[in-house]
Every structure is written in C-alpha cells, then in structure tokens.
Design a protein around this motif. Structure first.
Motif, PDB file in Angstrom:
ATOM      1  N   GLN A 339      -4.145  12.732   0.525  1.00 55.39           N
ATOM      2  CA  GLN A 339      -4.071  13.523   1.760  1.00 55.39           C
ATOM      3  C   GLN A 339      -5.451  13.935   2.281  1.00 55.39           C
ATOM      4  N   ARG A 342      -9.457   9.690   4.665  1.00 54.96           N
ATOM      5  CA  ARG A 342      -9.240   9.007   5.952  1.00 54.96           C
ATOM      6  C   ARG A 342      -9.544   7.523   5.789  1.00 54.96           C
ATOM      7  N   ASP A 359      -1.544  -0.595   6.611  1.00 55.51           N
ATOM      8  CA  ASP A 359      -1.703   0.749   7.162  1.00 55.51           C
ATOM      9  C   ASP A 359      -0.475   1.607   6.864  1.00 55.51           C
ATOM     10  N   LYS A 360       0.713   1.057   7.101  1.00 57.17           N
ATOM     11  CA  LYS A 360       1.948   1.814   6.882  1.00 57.17           C
ATOM     12  C   LYS A 360       2.160   2.123   5.401  1.00 57.17           C
ATOM     13  N   LYS A 363      -0.215   4.882   4.390  1.00 55.93           N
ATOM     14  CA  LYS A 363       0.223   6.146   4.978  1.00 55.93           C
ATOM     15  C   LYS A 363       1.419   6.708   4.224  1.00 55.93           C
ATOM     16  N   LYS A 364       2.339   5.844   3.810  1.00 57.05           N
ATOM     17  CA  LYS A 364       3.518   6.277   3.062  1.00 57.05           C
ATOM     18  C   LYS A 364       3.121   6.883   1.721  1.00 57.05           C
ATOM     19  N   ARG A 368      -4.532   9.264   4.939  1.00 56.64           N
ATOM     20  CA  ARG A 368      -4.620   9.587   6.374  1.00 56.64           C
ATOM     21  C   ARG A 368      -5.152   8.376   7.129  1.00 56.64           C
ATOM     22  N   THR A 369      -4.284   7.417   7.374  1.00 55.90           N
ATOM     23  CA  THR A 369      -4.697   6.190   8.061  1.00 55.90           C
ATOM     24  C   THR A 369      -4.801   6.428   9.564  1.00 55.90           C
ATOM     25  N   GLY A 371      -3.622   4.502  11.860  1.00 60.16           N
ATOM     26  CA  GLY A 371      -2.431   4.048  12.560  1.00 60.16           C
ATOM     27  C   GLY A 371      -2.725   2.961  13.574  1.00 60.16           C
TER      28      GLY A 371
END
Length: 454
Positions: A339, A342, A359-360, A363-364, A368-369, A371
């Motif tokens: 968390q 970045r 990326d997904k 993020k999952k 902190r991607t 997007g």
C-alpha cells in the motif's frame, strides 16, 4: 504461552487421553482469587474472556542465563504483557487483544498492597495496577477501562516462558527486516529463525528493535503466540501423552490462575476445540488515539482511541469476530507494505493487453498502480520482467520484486519514488505479499495463519 497450553490441555482431553491427566496437571497450578469482593462489575457477555498477564519474575533463572539474555537488574513486579483472550461461545474462535503496558488508565479506589495506604481513583499507566494491587487491581482496572467482564485470570513469568519454549524444542519466527536491540541482546537477520527459550524471551521483550517501540513489541508477541499455537497443533504434542505432560507440566508448574479455572472448565472447552488451528485465532492491539499523551506526575502515556476502542470491546462483548475469516492466499512477508509503493507498469512484449493484466494483478495485491500501463520504448522484446527503481527506494523495490516471481532488479538513479515494472516474456503472474505490520480491517486484526512462517 498460557493460552496455548490451555488449548493443548483441552484438545488432549477431547482426544480421550484422560481426565486424570488433566486433573494431575491442574493440581500444580498456583491458585489465586483475583475476583475477591469485587462489586459493580460489567455485565457478562457471550463467550469467555481470559486476562492473560506476563510479569517480569525471574527468580529461578540461572545467573548464566541472566547474563546471556540480558535479564539482570531487579524486577519491577509489574506487567510486561497484558492481553484479553476471548474464546467465542461456539468455541470456534479465539480473539487476542493486546493492551499496551503504558496505556493511560484510571485506577479505581484501592489499598496499596505494599504500603497499606488507601488510594482514591487516580490516573496511572496500566502496568502500575499490578505493582500497586496485584492481580485483583489489575482485573478491576482492565474491566473499568474496557467494560468487558473478565471470567478467568492467568499469569506467566519469564521462567515458565523460557522453560516451555525449550521443552517444545524451540519455536520458529520470521522477520522481513533485521531486528537488533542492545537492551535485550536480540540480533536476528532477515528470514526464519528457530528460537530457544532465552532467544524467544528476547524476541517478545524487545522494545528497541525498530521505530515501532512498544507497538512493534506487541506485534512480535502476537506473531510469536500464533507460531507457538502452530507448532503445538502441528507437531503431535497434543496427542502424545508423554510429550504433552512434559510440555504442559513445565508451564503449569509456574503459572498463577484463578480458582475457577480448573479441570472441569478445561474438559468443557475440549469438546469443541479439538480442531483448533492458527486460522481459528485472531490478533489485534487496542486502537491508539495518542501515542504520547502527557500526564502530570506520570509522564508520557498511550491514550486509546475512544470511538474505535469502544467498538472493539463491544465486539468482544457481543462475541463478534474481529478479522475476516475467509480462505486467504498465503502471502509472502516483505519489508515494505504494498500500500506504500507506487508502480507504473509497461508492457515489454508484443502481447496485447499484458500491461493492463499486470497492472490489475499488482493493484489487487495492494500496490498503488497508475492504472494506465504503457508500452515499453524500443523494439526489442524484454525476455525478463524488470523492476526499475531509484536506489533510494531499494527496500520498496525488493518488496515489489517479491510479488513478481523471477523479476530482476535494475537501479536507475534519479527515477524518484515511482517504481517501474517492465513485463517481460517470462511473466508468470503476481504472488500475494504483505508487510509484517500491514494490519487489515476496522480493528487491525489478523488471523494466526497470516502471521506464521510459510
């Protein structure tokens, strides 16, 4: 430690190894009455609440051990550790809530057990309750602060802690960062370590191993207890009468407990606890509002968050779980929480959509991607997944690389805090990672299987 032994006793009884064995172990416990003449107590909730207290008693530790494990000096006869252990009414869950020993507390009116002086209600640090009034005043103070009725009291000292870990053959702990404390002598590198009794005591006592101070110490105590439960439930100790008697007898021979917690209570709990495991346990620390709350004549104290702590103790009274109990993927422990990291993802292959896929997935897992993945510059296909990072953020880079099996690290001076992932042809997916102190949920609770070595 006492909680784990209680689990052991009850599971053994449920396995049919014998009421007589439990009775003989029970006879070795030093009995006290911490509830004598107590009035105006909180209403009983659902489930069972045990106040688990660790004191700094060290009378039976040898001079050589005191020197080796930095246990010199006179004990303060106060509580090093205070935990409320809630066993759910259906016996499917145990919730462990750590109470900082420096917590700001309102001491009820009492008579000092040392001086005989009568005291009016006054503010203190929580661990002073034991020094002034022993187990009874400790129970009264905790009930006054939490409005949770305490059903049983269990007290363990340094000696019983060390001897029990040794008779178990040691307990494994893991750390994602070096831990060194000149006060206790703790010195652990990154990785997993099997600790003997003295080393385990250093591990759970250290307050200067990191910047988290007493909160870090409580988290280590919780991780150690989860590892102890794992070791006890998976090693066959519970179903081996000879080993069990050796382990339980070592601890129970030097603990103190209330008169009401005896053989019948152990056997009653046993029937529903035979399948107990680390995932059945959950750990948290009471929510803090002010880590340095000044009090005249006392100094700096830890002030609880009144709203969040109120909700936590209400959950205990109402027998509600503190952590989400669902099947979790095993996460690798890393030094920096996802968390806090970045990430910008780039597709280094000619596979359409790979960048968004990576990326997904990151993020999952908590990173902190941005997007908005891009295609890597240049025509050549990247054979290997790369993590590009500024050397000043090397710890973050290692944590990110741990989530990408086979990824290679590449320092780039001046890149800044944003890390970059170039997905290569060898991309195999994202592995779940977590930081040691990345607590989740409203009360910051984690289950035991999340914090043991794996």
């Amino acid at each position: 430690m006492r909680v784990a032994t209680t689990f052991s006793v009850t599971v053994l009884a449920a396995a049919g190894i014998g009421h007589a064995l439990v009775t003989s172990l029970d006879s070795g416990i030093d009995r006290i009455d911490p509830f004598k003449d107590m009035k105006n107590r909180p209403a009983a909730g659902h489930g069972t609440n045990v106040l688990l207290v660790g004191t700094d008693g060290r009378d039976r530790i040898t001079p050589a051990e005191k020197k080796k494990y930095r246990l010199g000096g006179a004990p303060c006869h106060c509580t090093d550790t205070v935990m409320i252990v809630h066993i759910s009414a259906d016996h499917d869950r145990a919730s462990v809530v750590s109470l900082p020993r420096d917590s700001y507390a309102e001491m009820p009116a009492h008579t000092d057990r040392t001086t005989g002086e009568k005291h009016h209600p006054h503010p203190v640090k929580l661990n002073a309750a034991y020094a002034e009034g022993g187990p009874q005043l400790t129970v009264r103070t905790v009930e006054n602060m939490t409005h949770v009725k305490i059903d049983h009291y269990l007290e363990v000292d340094f000696t019983s802690f060390m001897r029990t870990v040794d008779v178990l053959g040691g307990v494994e702990v893991c750390t994602a960062k070096p831990l060194k404390d000149s006060y206790t002598g703790l010195n652990l590198g990154v990785g997993s370590h099997k600790l003997n009794g003295g080393q385990a005591l250093q591990y759970v006592r250290s307050r200067h191993a990191d910047s988290a101070s007493d909160l870090g110490r409580m988290q280590r105590q919780q991780r150690f207890l989860a590892s102890l439960i794992s070791a006890t439930t998976s090693s066959g100790v519970l179903l081996n009468p000879v080993r069990f008697r050796e382990v339980a007898g070592t601890l129970l021979g030097s603990v103190r407990a209330d008169k009401g917690f005896g053989t019948n209570e152990m056997v009653d709990l046993a029937e529903a606890m035979r399948n107990f495991s680390p995932s059945s346990s959950e750990f948290t620390t009471v929510p803090i509002g002010d880590m340095s709350y000044p009090v005249k004549g006392i100094g700096s104290t830890v002030k609880w968050d009144p709203v969040k702590s109120g909700k936590l103790f209400q959950a205990l009274r109402e027998d509600e779980p503190l952590a989400a109990h669902h099947k979790k993927k095993k996460a690798k422990v890393v030094g920096v929480s996802p968390q806090q990291i970045r990430v910008q993802v780039e597709n280094g292959t000619r596979t359409p959509g790979l960048g968004m896929k990576v990326d997904k997935a990151l993020k999952k897992t908590g990173f902190r991607t941005s997007g908005a993945p891009a295609n890597a510059s240049g025509r050549a296909v990247a054979e290997h997944t790369l993590v590009l990072y500024d050397p000043r953020w090397d710890r973050s880079a290692k944590s990110l690389a741990a989530a990408l099996p086979g990824a290679r690290l590449k320092p780039v001076k001046g890149q800044g805090p944003m890390l970059k992932v170039v997905a290569g042809s060898d991309y195999k997916g994202v592995r779940p990672v977590r930081a040691e102190d990345a607590y989740q949920g409203e009360f910051g609770a984690v289950t035991g299987d999340e914090v043991v070595c794996g």
